[in-house]
Design an enzyme around this catalytic site. Structure first.
Site, PDB file in Angstrom:
ATOM      1  N   ARG A  91       0.841  -1.208   0.000  1.00 18.19           N
ATOM      2  CA  ARG A  91       0.000   0.000   0.000  1.00 18.19           C
ATOM      3  C   ARG A  91       0.877   1.259   0.000  1.00 18.19           C
ATOM      4  NH1 ARG A  91      -2.944  -3.933  -0.386  1.00 18.19           N
ATOM      5  NH2 ARG A  91      -4.585  -4.563   1.058  1.00 18.19           N
ATOM      6  N   GLU A  93     -14.120 -15.679   8.997  1.00 16.28           N
ATOM      7  CA  GLU A  93     -13.979 -15.151   7.639  1.00 16.28           C
ATOM      8  C   GLU A  93     -13.610 -16.240   6.629  1.00 16.28           C
ATOM      9  OE1 GLU A  93     -11.498 -11.814   5.017  1.00 16.28           O
ATOM     10  OE2 GLU A  93     -11.127 -11.991   7.155  1.00 16.28           O
ATOM     11  N   LYS A 115     -17.817 -12.974   8.393  1.00 13.22           N
ATOM     12  CA  LYS A 115     -17.237 -12.066   7.396  1.00 13.22           C
ATOM     13  C   LYS A 115     -17.056 -12.830   6.081  1.00 13.22           C
ATOM     14  CE  LYS A 115     -13.383  -8.917   6.438  1.00 13.22           C
ATOM     15  NZ  LYS A 115     -12.246  -8.153   6.979  1.00 13.22           N
ATOM     16  N   SER A 160     -14.554  -6.689   1.245  1.00 15.27           N
ATOM     17  CA  SER A 160     -14.715  -6.048  -0.065  1.00 15.27           C
ATOM     18  C   SER A 160     -14.056  -6.859  -1.175  1.00 15.27           C
ATOM     19  CB  SER A 160     -14.167  -4.620  -0.049  1.00 15.27           C
ATOM     20  OG  SER A 160     -12.855  -4.582   0.478  1.00 15.27           O
ATOM     21  N   GLY A 161     -13.001  -7.603  -0.852  1.00 14.54           N
ATOM     22  CA  GLY A 161     -12.459  -8.590  -1.758  1.00 14.54           C
ATOM     23  C   GLY A 161     -11.988  -8.106  -3.109  1.00 14.54           C
ATOM     24  N   GLY A 162     -11.464  -6.905  -3.177  1.00 15.79           N
ATOM     25  CA  GLY A 162     -10.974  -6.408  -4.456  1.00 15.79           C
ATOM     26  C   GLY A 162     -11.934  -5.515  -5.202  1.00 15.79           C
ATOM     27  N   SER A 187     -16.927  -4.932   6.603  1.00 10.86           N
ATOM     28  CA  SER A 187     -15.628  -5.042   7.259  1.00 10.86           C
ATOM     29  C   SER A 187     -14.601  -4.877   6.152  1.00 10.86           C
ATOM     30  CB  SER A 187     -15.462  -6.392   7.955  1.00 10.86           C
ATOM     31  OG  SER A 187     -14.176  -6.476   8.559  1.00 10.86           O
ATOM     32  N   ARG A 214      -9.269  -2.099   1.964  1.00  8.92           N
ATOM     33  CA  ARG A 214      -9.003  -1.135   0.898  1.00  8.92           C
ATOM     34  C   ARG A 214     -10.219  -0.271   0.565  1.00  8.92           C
ATOM     35  NH1 ARG A 214      -6.243  -4.893  -3.570  1.00  8.92           N
ATOM     36  NH2 ARG A 214      -7.476  -6.402  -2.412  1.00  8.92           N
TER      37      ARG A 214
END
Length: 339
Positions: A33, A177, A219, A261-263, A289, A292
């Site tokens: 990041r 998750e 999650k 959000s997974g991308g 949750s 990014r």
């Protein structure tokens, strides 16, 4: 069992549309990041970035919990205040990532199992002393031509349930998750099939290992087309398929579901969450949750410069507010334009 009301902690984290900030990037992940904005990956810079987020005035209206990395849970702000205390000052629950990452699964090429169970009971005792109210363990399920195998799904479900029981024993709410990755060119139907197989295995293991469902948060991924799919499903189709899958697989005893959000892009993740919550009454709170999808704009606005802290905080607060609105089914694209 623990002396704490785990259900009350879980419900508070997702109360009134609040969700979770996933700020649990490992040292290696946060480097990726920081590389994007030209910031050196030092302990001080990692602290300064997280401190900026945690000192954002009013973010507790929109976030009920923040997941931390081990280093961050132990860190102090520049003025010596423990970062955990900054989080609690906004009535937000501190959490901790406890898994040791996905490792190759023996006998299953291209598949992984998450490790970290060794010594976890002792680590949980320390994390509770350090102030953690909840924890997170991520399992990774990849879709491919001949995967996932039932072996991979079952191995990860078993580990998730063992972690969750140890977490509850320590008086810490487990976030469970199981992530079915977006990577690949699969369509939405294939994602739905694999997600349902995964959730079915996970809840069977949670039940068998005596995990109290009232004291967890789930999650999961959304049911969504692969990133490289030729034709990706639209927002309403994703929302309908995701809610259908959750109704089929997730018991109503679970107090809250906080999506990863997974991308997805920031607005895409918000739009999908909003569309689900506009579908009507559901047995669980549906919230977020995000990592990014909550931080990307804030990270770019900050860019490692002290004079940009206020700009970074405004960007973070905006995304938190947008997702809070989506968790209440009150978001609209015009709200993004106005900001």
């Amino acid at each position: 069992m623990s002396d704490r009301d785990l259900n009350a902690i879980a419900r508070k984290i997702v109360a009134d549309g609040r969700g979770v900030l996933a700020a649990d990037e490992s040292t290696g992940t946060i480097k990726k990041r920081f590389d994007q904005i030209g910031v050196e990956n030092t302990e001080d810079n990692r602290r300064d970035y997280r401190e900026m987020l945690f000192r954002t005035e009013g973010h507790g209206t929109y976030t009920g919990g923040i997941i931390l990395y081990d280093e961050t849970l132990r860190q102090k702000a520049k003025d010596g205040t423990p970062l955990v205390d900054l989080i609690r000052a906004e009535d937000v629950a501190p959490g901790i990532k406890v898994d040791m990452g996905a490792k190759p699964l023996a006998g299953a090429p291209e598949e992984t199992v998450t490790e970290g169970l060794d010594g976890l009971r002792e680590r949980f005792a320390e994390y509770r002393e350090l102030g953690a109210d909840f924890a997170k363990w991520r399992a990774v399920i990849k879709i491919g031509a001949d995967i996932p195998s039932a072996y991979c799904i079952d191995a990860n479900a078993h580990a998730l349930a063992r972690y969750a029981k140890l977490s509850q024993e320590a008086g810490i709410v487990p976030i469970v998750e199981p992530e079915v990755l977006m990577d690949g060119d699969h369509d939405l139907a294939r994602c739905q099939q694999v997600t349902e197989d995964t959730l079915d295995a996970v809840f069977n293991e949670l039940y068998r290992q005596r995990v109290e469902l009232e004291g967890i948060l789930l999650k999961p991924n959304m049911v969504i087309s692969g990133q490289d799919a030729g034709q990706r499903a639209d927002v309403q189709t994703v929302a309908a398929a995701t809610v259908q899958t959750l109704k089929r697989c997730v018991p109503s005893a679970v107090p809250g579901i906080v999506f990863l959000s997974g991308g997805q892009s920031e607005e895409e993740a918000t739009a999908h969450l909003d569309a689900m919550n506009k579908m009507g009454s559901l047995p669980w709170a549906l919230s977020f949750s995000y990592g990014r999808a909550l931080q990307q704009s804030a990270l770019k606005a900050w860019s490692g410069k002290s004079e940009n802290v206020a700009a970074g905080q405004r960007a973070y607060l905006h995304r938190a507010k947008m997702n809070w609105a989506a968790a209440r089914g009150e978001w609209a694209a015009e709200m993004e334009k106005a900001a």
